[in-house]
Design a protein around this motif. Structure first.
Motif, PDB file in Angstrom:
ATOM      1  N   SER A 111       0.808  -1.222   0.000  1.00 60.33           N
ATOM      2  CA  SER A 111       0.000   0.000   0.000  1.00 60.33           C
ATOM      3  C   SER A 111       0.838   1.268   0.000  1.00 60.33           C
ATOM      4  O   SER A 111       0.462   2.268  -0.617  1.00 60.33           O
ATOM      5  CB  SER A 111      -0.945   0.005   1.207  1.00 60.33           C
ATOM      6  OG  SER A 111      -1.828  -1.096   1.155  1.00 60.33           O
ATOM      7  N   ASP A 112       1.970   1.263   0.704  1.00 59.63           N
ATOM      8  CA  ASP A 112       2.769   2.489   0.799  1.00 59.63           C
ATOM      9  C   ASP A 112       3.933   2.543  -0.193  1.00 59.63           C
ATOM     10  O   ASP A 112       4.754   3.460  -0.157  1.00 59.63           O
ATOM     11  CB  ASP A 112       3.301   2.679   2.217  1.00 59.63           C
ATOM     12  CG  ASP A 112       4.048   1.443   2.734  1.00 59.63           C
ATOM     13  OD1 ASP A 112       4.456   0.613   1.908  1.00 59.63           O
ATOM     14  OD2 ASP A 112       4.202   1.321   3.955  1.00 59.63           O
ATOM     15  N   ASN A 113       4.014   1.516  -1.075  1.00 60.23           N
ATOM     16  CA  ASN A 113       5.030   1.499  -2.138  1.00 60.23           C
ATOM     17  C   ASN A 113       6.454   1.600  -1.612  1.00 60.23           C
ATOM     18  O   ASN A 113       7.308   2.258  -2.216  1.00 60.23           O
ATOM     19  CB  ASN A 113       4.776   2.631  -3.137  1.00 60.23           C
ATOM     20  CG  ASN A 113       3.469   2.470  -3.882  1.00 60.23           C
ATOM     21  OD1 ASN A 113       3.145   1.389  -4.348  1.00 60.23           O
ATOM     22  ND2 ASN A 113       2.699   3.544  -3.969  1.00 60.23           N
ATOM     23  N   ASP A 114       6.715   0.958  -0.487  1.00 62.56           N
ATOM     24  CA  ASP A 114       8.077   0.998   0.056  1.00 62.56           C
ATOM     25  C   ASP A 114       8.855  -0.280  -0.215  1.00 62.56           C
ATOM     26  O   ASP A 114       9.953  -0.467   0.308  1.00 62.56           O
ATOM     27  CB  ASP A 114       8.050   1.298   1.556  1.00 62.56           C
ATOM     28  CG  ASP A 114       7.280   0.254   2.360  1.00 62.56           C
ATOM     29  OD1 ASP A 114       6.787  -0.721   1.763  1.00 62.56           O
ATOM     30  OD2 ASP A 114       7.158   0.430   3.595  1.00 62.56           O
ATOM     31  N   GLY A 115       8.268  -1.161  -1.041  1.00 56.19           N
ATOM     32  CA  GLY A 115       8.952  -2.396  -1.390  1.00 56.19           C
ATOM     33  C   GLY A 115       8.768  -3.517  -0.394  1.00 56.19           C
ATOM     34  O   GLY A 115       9.382  -4.570  -0.530  1.00 56.19           O
ATOM     35  N   ILE A 116       7.909  -3.322   0.587  1.00 59.04           N
ATOM     36  CA  ILE A 116       7.648  -4.346   1.604  1.00 59.04           C
ATOM     37  C   ILE A 116       6.152  -4.646   1.585  1.00 59.04           C
ATOM     38  O   ILE A 116       5.330  -3.738   1.769  1.00 59.04           O
ATOM     39  CB  ILE A 116       8.067  -3.873   3.001  1.00 59.04           C
ATOM     40  CG1 ILE A 116       9.536  -3.454   2.978  1.00 59.04           C
ATOM     41  CG2 ILE A 116       7.835  -4.953   4.046  1.00 59.04           C
ATOM     42  CD1 ILE A 116       9.968  -2.666   4.190  1.00 59.04           C
ATOM     43  N   ILE A 117       5.794  -5.903   1.350  1.00 57.62           N
ATOM     44  CA  ILE A 117       4.370  -6.235   1.250  1.00 57.62           C
ATOM     45  C   ILE A 117       3.679  -5.988   2.586  1.00 57.62           C
ATOM     46  O   ILE A 117       4.289  -6.097   3.651  1.00 57.62           O
ATOM     47  CB  ILE A 117       4.166  -7.697   0.790  1.00 57.62           C
ATOM     48  CG1 ILE A 117       4.768  -8.695   1.793  1.00 57.62           C
ATOM     49  CG2 ILE A 117       4.755  -7.915  -0.586  1.00 57.62           C
ATOM     50  CD1 ILE A 117       4.453 -10.142   1.458  1.00 57.62           C
ATOM     51  N   ASP A 118       2.400  -5.649   2.489  1.00 58.64           N
ATOM     52  CA  ASP A 118       1.652  -5.233   3.678  1.00 58.64           C
ATOM     53  C   ASP A 118       1.699  -6.262   4.804  1.00 58.64           C
ATOM     54  O   ASP A 118       1.771  -5.902   5.977  1.00 58.64           O
ATOM     55  CB  ASP A 118       0.192  -4.960   3.305  1.00 58.64           C
ATOM     56  CG  ASP A 118       0.050  -3.705   2.456  1.00 58.64           C
ATOM     57  OD1 ASP A 118       1.073  -3.029   2.224  1.00 58.64           O
ATOM     58  OD2 ASP A 118      -1.077  -3.405   2.027  1.00 58.64           O
ATOM     59  N   SER A 119       1.667  -7.564   4.457  1.00 59.42           N
ATOM     60  CA  SER A 119       1.639  -8.599   5.494  1.00 59.42           C
ATOM     61  C   SER A 119       2.926  -8.649   6.305  1.00 59.42           C
ATOM     62  O   SER A 119       2.941  -9.164   7.417  1.00 59.42           O
ATOM     63  CB  SER A 119       1.375  -9.968   4.858  1.00 59.42           C
ATOM     64  OG  SER A 119       2.404 -10.316   3.947  1.00 59.42           O
TER      65      SER A 119
END
Length: 471
Positions: A242-250
């Motif tokens: 969601s925040d496009n930081d390269g880390i999936i939300d989970s």
């Protein structure tokens, strides 16, 4: 070769065959799906061509009179191919596993050429099944080019004759996009009845593959989607970021705010290693010990609460160093004499020197009283005033004033007089600014003579007031 030897007859296709082909078409379109591990179904439709010439049929000869051989003039479409310019082949396939799939196809045609011999519109109808193997599993994925081998069997009708066939061949799908492509293939069909000879059947047409499940509609089929029920991105195997930081939300502790991988996806605006949500000073670099706030002077008081952020000082003094007004090394808070230098051993107050004590002793030797009274002689006042100025310099020094008499008169009267005179000296010193708390006064009468009371000079020495420093 004589057409009678081949025993082909010219008849129209039976209504039953037409109906069967229509059913096959209907089933095919109703099952339109994809054919790989994600899209397991495939449908195809196109044209087919039947060629008897290059199959080494006994008795079939070339125009020059030579016997035909395998693959002779294999690509001579003008002279040998039987083609109807319409959709004459429909197929339905299902992916199995590990590159294998199964396909059922139906074809119709009109036979006008049997080798170099002209025939009279023989009807041709076939239903075939084939096990196909995707050669990309051997040569490597090419994405758009999909070659395959196929083997199988079927049943072929030509007018009133029918026969089973054993089939084999190869082909390729050339994909325009993920789901639509061009199919070309050739199939050798070996007949088991002499009325219908072995032949090649070529085909070309469109293929459509789809049917995979994509629950979240993100373009990634559930089979390959790590988050099949949540819309996500291909680069994260279908999971959202969601925040496009390269880390999936989970796996992102702060899924709605872009952050750092080292901090589980949470932001650290000031770069001090403490995530903003736990940083009391998120915009200023600080230390973990101070919850992310800076302490420039390292005194344990964060800068925002430090009245002296660049100079170390105790928390009790708002981060500022305690003052030492008299510069004696004893902080004012611990200094009983903050305005006068003195050693720490005496709580910052000056200690009276031995010379000063000796001076006081000498001054007290010149204290004289009126006879039988506690009033001072005139010359005594200046001496006591000088003594007071010395004592005042040492606010912590405590003194005992003792009064003494000679033995003339009664002992009781002498004791009373000595007490009175000692008290008079104390009162005078207090009147000059000496702290009463630092002075004690006591009379001893005639009990502590320092000279003989039998002589006038001795009695004069015994009539005295003494001062002693109390340790």
């Amino acid at each position: 070769m004589n057409i009678e030897n081949i025993k082909f007859k010219f008849l129209k296709m039976k209504h039953l065959k037409v109906a069967f082909l229509a059913v096959l078409l209907t089933v095919g379109f109703s099952q339109v799906n994809a054919q790989d591990k994600n899209n397991p179904w495939q449908i195809g439709f196109g044209v087919n061509a039947v060629d008897f010439y290059p199959t080494n049929i006994e008795g079939m000869v070339t125009p020059a009179g030579n016997s035909t051989v395998w693959f002779d003039e294999f690509g001579n479409a003008d002279d040998h191919y039987n083609i109807i310019p319409a959709i004459t082949r429909v197929s339905v396939g299902r992916y199995l596993t590990d590159g294998f799939s199964f396909e059922v196809g139906g074809t119709l045609n009109k036979i006008e050429k049997i080798g170099d011999v002209v025939a009279s519109d023989l009807s041709y109808f076939a239903v075939d099944g084939a096990l196909k193997y995707d050669l990309n599993n051997v040569i490597g994925e090419t994405a758009w080019f999909d070659p395959f081998l196929h083997v199988g069997g079927g049943y072929t009708w030509m007018d009133d004759w029918g026969t089973g066939t054993a089939n084999g061949g190869l082909g390729a799908n050339i994909w325009f996009n993920e789901n639509v492509g061009l199919n070309i293939q050739t199939n050798y069909k070996h007949a088991f009845e002499s009325n219908i000879k072995q032949h090649f059947q070529h085909s070309a047409g469109l293929v459509i593959k789809f049917g995979g499940t994509d629950t979240d509609g993100d373009g990634i089929f559930d089979k390959d989607d790590a988050c099949p029920e949540v819309f996500g991105l291909a680069e994260f195997n279908g999971c959202p970021d969601s925040d496009n930081d390269g880390i999936i939300d989970s796996k992102d502790a702060c899924p709605n705010v872009a952050g750092l991988a080292d901090l589980n996806g949470c932001p650290d605006t000031d770069g001090d290693g403490i995530i903003d949500s736990k940083d009391a000073c998120p915009k200023v670099k600080g230390t973990k010990a101070n919850n992310g706030c800076p302490d420039t002077d390292g005194d344990g008081v964060i800068d925002s609460k430090d009245a002296c952020p660049k100079v170390a000082g105790p928390k009790a003094n708002k981060g500022c160093p305690w003052p030492d007004a008299d510069k004696d090394g004893v902080l004012d808070k611990d200094d009983d004499c903050p305005k006068v230098a003195g050693p720490a051993s005496n709580k910052g107050c000056p200690e009276i020197t031995k010379s000063e004590v000796a001076k006081l002793t000498e001054l007290f030797k010149t204290v004289y009283f009126d006879t039988g009274k506690n009033s001072f002689k005139e010359e005594t006042v200046s001496k006591l005033s000088e003594a007071a100025s010395i004592i005042k310099k040492y606010s912590t020094a405590k003194f005992n004033i003792s009064g003494h008499t000679d033995s003339v008169g009664s002992a009781a009267r002498n004791l009373e007089l000595s007490n009175s005179r000692a008290a008079a000296v104390k009162d005078f010193l207090v009147s000059k600014g000496v702290s009463a708390a630092n002075l004690t006064a006591q009379g001893f009468g005639e009990d502590m003579p320092i000279a003989s009371n039998r002589t006038r000079s001795g009695r004069a020495e015994n009539r005295r007031v003494e001062i002693k420093l109390i340790d």
